[in-house]
Design a protein around this motif. Structure first.
Motif, PDB file in Angstrom:
ATOM      1  N   UNK A 437       0.806  -1.210   0.000  1.00  0.00           N
ATOM      2  CA  UNK A 437       0.000   0.000   0.000  1.00  0.00           C
ATOM      3  C   UNK A 437       0.843   1.266   0.000  1.00  0.00           C
ATOM      4  N   UNK A 438       0.307   2.299  -0.644  1.00  0.00           N
ATOM      5  CA  UNK A 438       0.955   3.608  -0.692  1.00  0.00           C
ATOM      6  C   UNK A 438      -0.066   4.642  -0.214  1.00  0.00           C
ATOM      7  N   UNK A 439       0.315   5.433   0.784  1.00  0.00           N
ATOM      8  CA  UNK A 439      -0.557   6.484   1.308  1.00  0.00           C
ATOM      9  C   UNK A 439       0.092   7.824   1.039  1.00  0.00           C
ATOM     10  N   UNK A 440      -0.594   8.701   0.288  1.00  0.00           N
ATOM     11  CA  UNK A 440      -0.080  10.034  -0.039  1.00  0.00           C
ATOM     12  C   UNK A 440      -1.063  11.078   0.481  1.00  0.00           C
ATOM     13  N   UNK A 441      -0.553  12.019   1.268  1.00  0.00           N
ATOM     14  CA  UNK A 441      -1.408  12.951   1.996  1.00  0.00           C
ATOM     15  C   UNK A 441      -1.027  14.389   1.648  1.00  0.00           C
ATOM     16  N   UNK A 442      -2.032  15.204   1.308  1.00  0.00           N
ATOM     17  CA  UNK A 442      -1.820  16.627   1.002  1.00  0.00           C
ATOM     18  C   UNK A 442      -2.947  17.427   1.644  1.00  0.00           C
ATOM     19  N   UNK A 443      -2.806  17.839   2.895  1.00  0.00           N
ATOM     20  CA  UNK A 443      -3.914  18.490   3.592  1.00  0.00           C
ATOM     21  C   UNK A 443      -4.157  19.942   3.227  1.00  0.00           C
ATOM     22  N   UNK A 488       4.560   2.467   1.760  1.00  0.00           N
ATOM     23  CA  UNK A 488       5.130   3.788   1.500  1.00  0.00           C
ATOM     24  C   UNK A 488       4.154   4.834   2.036  1.00  0.00           C
ATOM     25  N   UNK A 489       4.675   5.812   2.771  1.00  0.00           N
ATOM     26  CA  UNK A 489       3.860   6.911   3.288  1.00  0.00           C
ATOM     27  C   UNK A 489       4.487   8.226   2.838  1.00  0.00           C
ATOM     28  N   UNK A 490       3.647   9.102   2.284  1.00  0.00           N
ATOM     29  CA  UNK A 490       4.141  10.372   1.772  1.00  0.00           C
ATOM     30  C   UNK A 490       3.297  11.506   2.346  1.00  0.00           C
ATOM     31  N   UNK A 491       3.960  12.458   3.023  1.00  0.00           N
ATOM     32  CA  UNK A 491       3.281  13.606   3.614  1.00  0.00           C
ATOM     33  C   UNK A 491       3.762  14.875   2.914  1.00  0.00           C
ATOM     34  N   UNK A 492       2.881  15.488   2.134  1.00  0.00           N
ATOM     35  CA  UNK A 492       3.196  16.730   1.422  1.00  0.00           C
ATOM     36  C   UNK A 492       2.411  17.852   2.103  1.00  0.00           C
ATOM     37  N   UNK A 493       3.078  18.617   2.959  1.00  0.00           N
ATOM     38  CA  UNK A 493       2.345  19.556   3.793  1.00  0.00           C
ATOM     39  C   UNK A 493       3.292  20.587   4.385  1.00  0.00           C
ATOM     40  N   UNK A 529       4.448   1.643  12.863  1.00  0.00           N
ATOM     41  CA  UNK A 529       4.459   1.672  11.401  1.00  0.00           C
ATOM     42  C   UNK A 529       5.181   0.443  10.855  1.00  0.00           C
ATOM     43  N   UNK A 530       4.876   0.127   9.601  1.00  0.00           N
ATOM     44  CA  UNK A 530       5.544  -0.977   8.906  1.00  0.00           C
ATOM     45  C   UNK A 530       6.063  -0.545   7.535  1.00  0.00           C
ATOM     46  N   UNK A 531       6.163   0.758   7.330  1.00  0.00           N
ATOM     47  CA  UNK A 531       6.546   1.279   6.019  1.00  0.00           C
ATOM     48  C   UNK A 531       8.034   1.100   5.770  1.00  0.00           C
ATOM     49  N   UNK A 532       8.373   0.732   4.556  1.00  0.00           N
ATOM     50  CA  UNK A 532       9.798   0.694   4.202  1.00  0.00           C
ATOM     51  C   UNK A 532      10.308   2.099   3.901  1.00  0.00           C
ATOM     52  N   UNK A 533       9.400   3.033   3.575  1.00  0.00           N
ATOM     53  CA  UNK A 533       9.790   4.404   3.258  1.00  0.00           C
ATOM     54  C   UNK A 533       8.728   5.357   3.765  1.00  0.00           C
TER      55      UNK A 533
END
Length: 633
Positions: A437-443, A488-493, A529-533
């Motif tokens: 899974x890939x989680x991408x967040x842009x609040x 993968x978790x991505x926080x754009x904020x 967490x279990x994310x590799x990145x």
């Protein structure tokens, strides 16, 4: 306070006034004279200092206050050493230790051992100097080892790390490189190493009084935060949340005090947890294990910054070497500060090119001697364990003189590690099952339009594997519910660095459902967490601060990167300064494109940075060099 501010003359006057009070007893007067002597010495008045120390010594001897008498002897030893009389200093330090005998007085003994070691080293008696430094460290660790919580150990050792640096320097001079490397490892990132050794501890239900205090403080912090920040927006085009002028703000000062109280309460709640009654210490990793963990094309560069010089340990799969870079802490700190000032904004004209000279100089000091030694022959990847102000330096932008000139990122793939021991402990954690899974967040898409484009490009790259949360969907609650299942978790904020209390540095999400929308460092440490990145595509997310100083002497940094690594992220990508919204979106699109082809995180970042460097619009390091990947596994 005056002495801490280096107002020595004013401090001396204040102490003399205190001595005139009739309420001061004989013992207290002697201890005040020790402080008075210290103020006079630091202010350059050695005659007054010697007289004050001598008077204190006579009084304390008469009173039979042996540990304090030994402290006075140590102060006189420091004075003689500073005056260039090493034999007199050596005699005074030895007298202090003899006076202590077997009495337990670690707060005094370690300083006497360190002072004696310095005089012995000056006379070339390196083996004896090393013996005294080991004894001093033994006194320090006898106390720190009895403290249950990692935070207490770190605070106790905050002003004592110079002894470890001195030991590393002495062992290197003796030709004992492995022992010198071990001393370097013993001083860095110890709090993180101890936390990893303990592992996650479930938080039990706290007592009613602590719960009520915790809720009251959280409410108070929320109120004060609203008063301090208001509705302001950050600088246009930057991922740096609005930070109004706070120095004169009563609300701001109240918020800082409330955050300090909350941090203290967190420690009290942990102390009340039976799981913390066990004393747990993380063990450093010996050099052979570090060498065994490195691939043939990798080298670990571990910097150790001392007052007088800087040492670099170069570790490869088949060798360990230590080189003296011959640059002092003060000189290096000034050069890093200047280099960062040239990178702060890609202005036009001559200022736009000013960064090259400063980063060329730093390359010559920090990397060129290693390359000249031949130790990097055949290496493609560099793992960098920074120290002190070097944590703020973008090594990727260091300039190798030409012709043709090349930047370090054009020649090597760069990664960072908190320390060799922490890296191996992180690497040895059980690898989680890959869920894909890939989680991408842009609040904040309205304020940061590039962030919306950024998560859209991630969705295009990963298709149905990716879940995007944009705007009102990007709540802190939703992040907490989804994050543990992602690869993968991505926080754009927006990101905010709180140097006063780094536990309250945060990345901005959306409030709601009982959450305030500020994912703070102290909360991150509690995630699983279990994310590799995990990518923190926001401002200054890759830097932290110390609990008692902006640049912690023992390298016990507290920040988002450390929090996410502890929470389980395999690798964390953060930033060293405020980053531009649109340029960041483009760099991230290239990064994920390379990552999706099967490249490693470090290689994907290097290729994305090289692409930005080739583009005239983003060639200035401001746009790309601030991104740093910290390697966990």
């Amino acid at each position: 306070m005056l002495l801490r501010r280096e107002s020595y003359h004013s401090g001396q006057i204040a102490l003399e006034r205190v001595l005139m009070r009739r309420s001061v007893d004989t013992h207290d007067a002697a201890m005040i004279r020790l402080l008075l002597g210290q103020a006079a010495w630091r202010g350059g008045d050695t005659a007054t200092a010697r007289r004050a120390f001598g008077q204190a010594l006579d009084t304390l001897r008469a009173l039979g206050a042996v540990p304090d008498e030994a402290e006075a002897l140590g102060r006189l030893g420091d004075l003689e050493a500073g005056a260039g009389r090493p034999l007199a200093a050596e005699s005074l330090y030895q007298r202090g230790l003899d006076r202590l005998g077997t009495r337990p007085a670690p707060a005094v003994a370690w300083q006497l051992h360190a002072g004696l070691a310095a005089t012995l080293r000056r006379r070339g008696e390196l083996a004896n100097a090393a013996r005294e430094l080991h004894a001093g460290i033994g006194e320090i660790e006898r106390v720190s080892g009895s403290l249950q919580l990692e935070e207490h150990r770190s605070a106790f050792q905050a002003d004592k790390w110079d002894v470890y640096v001195e030991l590393a320097l002495v062992e290197r001079e003796r030709g004992l490189t492995e022992a010198a490397f071990e001393a370097s490892e013993r001083l860095r990132a110890r709090q993180m190493l101890d936390l990893l050794a303990r592992g996650h501890v479930a938080t039990p239900a706290a007592a009613g009084e602590l719960v009520n205090r915790e809720q009251d403080l959280r409410r108070r912090m929320a109120e004060l935060t609203g008063q301090v920040e208001g509705p302001g927006k950050g600088e246009p085009g930057m991922r740096d949340a609005a930070q109004p002028e706070r120095a004169a703000s009563a609300a701001s000062e109240a918020l800082a005090r409330t955050q300090d109280a909350y941090a203290e309460l967190l420690v009290q709640m942990r102390e009340a947890n039976p799981a913390y009654t066990a004393l747990v210490r993380g063990e450093i990793v010996p050099a052979p294990e570090v060498r065994a963990a490195l691939a043939p094309d990798e080298a670990l560069l571990e910097y150790l910054v001392g007052d007088s010089t800087t040492i670099i340990f170069v570790v490869t799969a088949d060798s360990l070497a230590a080189l003296d870079l011959k640059v002092s802490h003060s000189a290096l700190s000034a050069q890093v500060d200047f280099a960062r000032s040239t990178l702060a904004s890609p202005t036009e004209g001559a200022a736009r090119r000013a960064w090259r000279a400063s980063l060329r100089r730093l390359y010559r000091q920090l990397v060129a001697p290693v390359e000249a030694s031949g130790l990097l022959a055949g290496k493609r990847r560099l793992l960098i364990a920074s120290h002190a102000e070097l944590h703020y330096l973008p090594f990727a932008a260091l300039v190798e003189p030409g012709p043709p000139e090349q930047l370090l990122v054009q020649r090597y793939i760069l990664e960072y590690v908190p320390s060799a021991s922490v890296w191996l402990r992180l690497r040895d954690r059980p690898a989680p099952a890959r869920r894909g899974g890939v989680l991408a967040v842009a609040p904040r898409p309205a304020a940061l339009p590039g962030s919306q484009a950024e998560v859209a490009s991630i969705r295009r790259t990963y298709g149905d594997r990716a879940r995007t949360l944009v705007g009102a969907q990007a709540t802190e609650r939703a992040f907490r519910e989804l994050a543990s299942e992602q690869e993968i978790i991505h926080l754009a904020t927006f990101g905010v660095l709180n140097k006063h209390n780094p536990l309250f540095s945060f990345v901005q999400l959306v409030a709601g459902g009982g959450e305030d929308g500020r994912l703070e460092v102290h909360e991150v440490f509690g995630l699983t967490l279990n994310a590799r990145l995990l990518v923190l595509s926001a401002c200054q997310t890759g830097v932290g601060a110390g609990a008692v100083a902006d640049v912690p002497p023992g390298d016990d940094w507290i920040g988002l990167v450390q929090g996410f690594l502890y929470a389980g992220a395999g690798n964390v990508l953060g930033t060293l300064w405020p980053v531009a919204d649109v340029a960041t979106a483009r760099l991230m699109e290239r990064f994920y494109g390379e990552l999706a082809t099967g490249r490693s995180e470090a290689e994907a970042l290097a290729l994305a940075q090289r692409a930005a460097l080739r583009n005239p619009g983003t060639a200035h390091p401001f746009f790309w060099a601030g991104f740093a990947l910290v390697r966990g596994r």
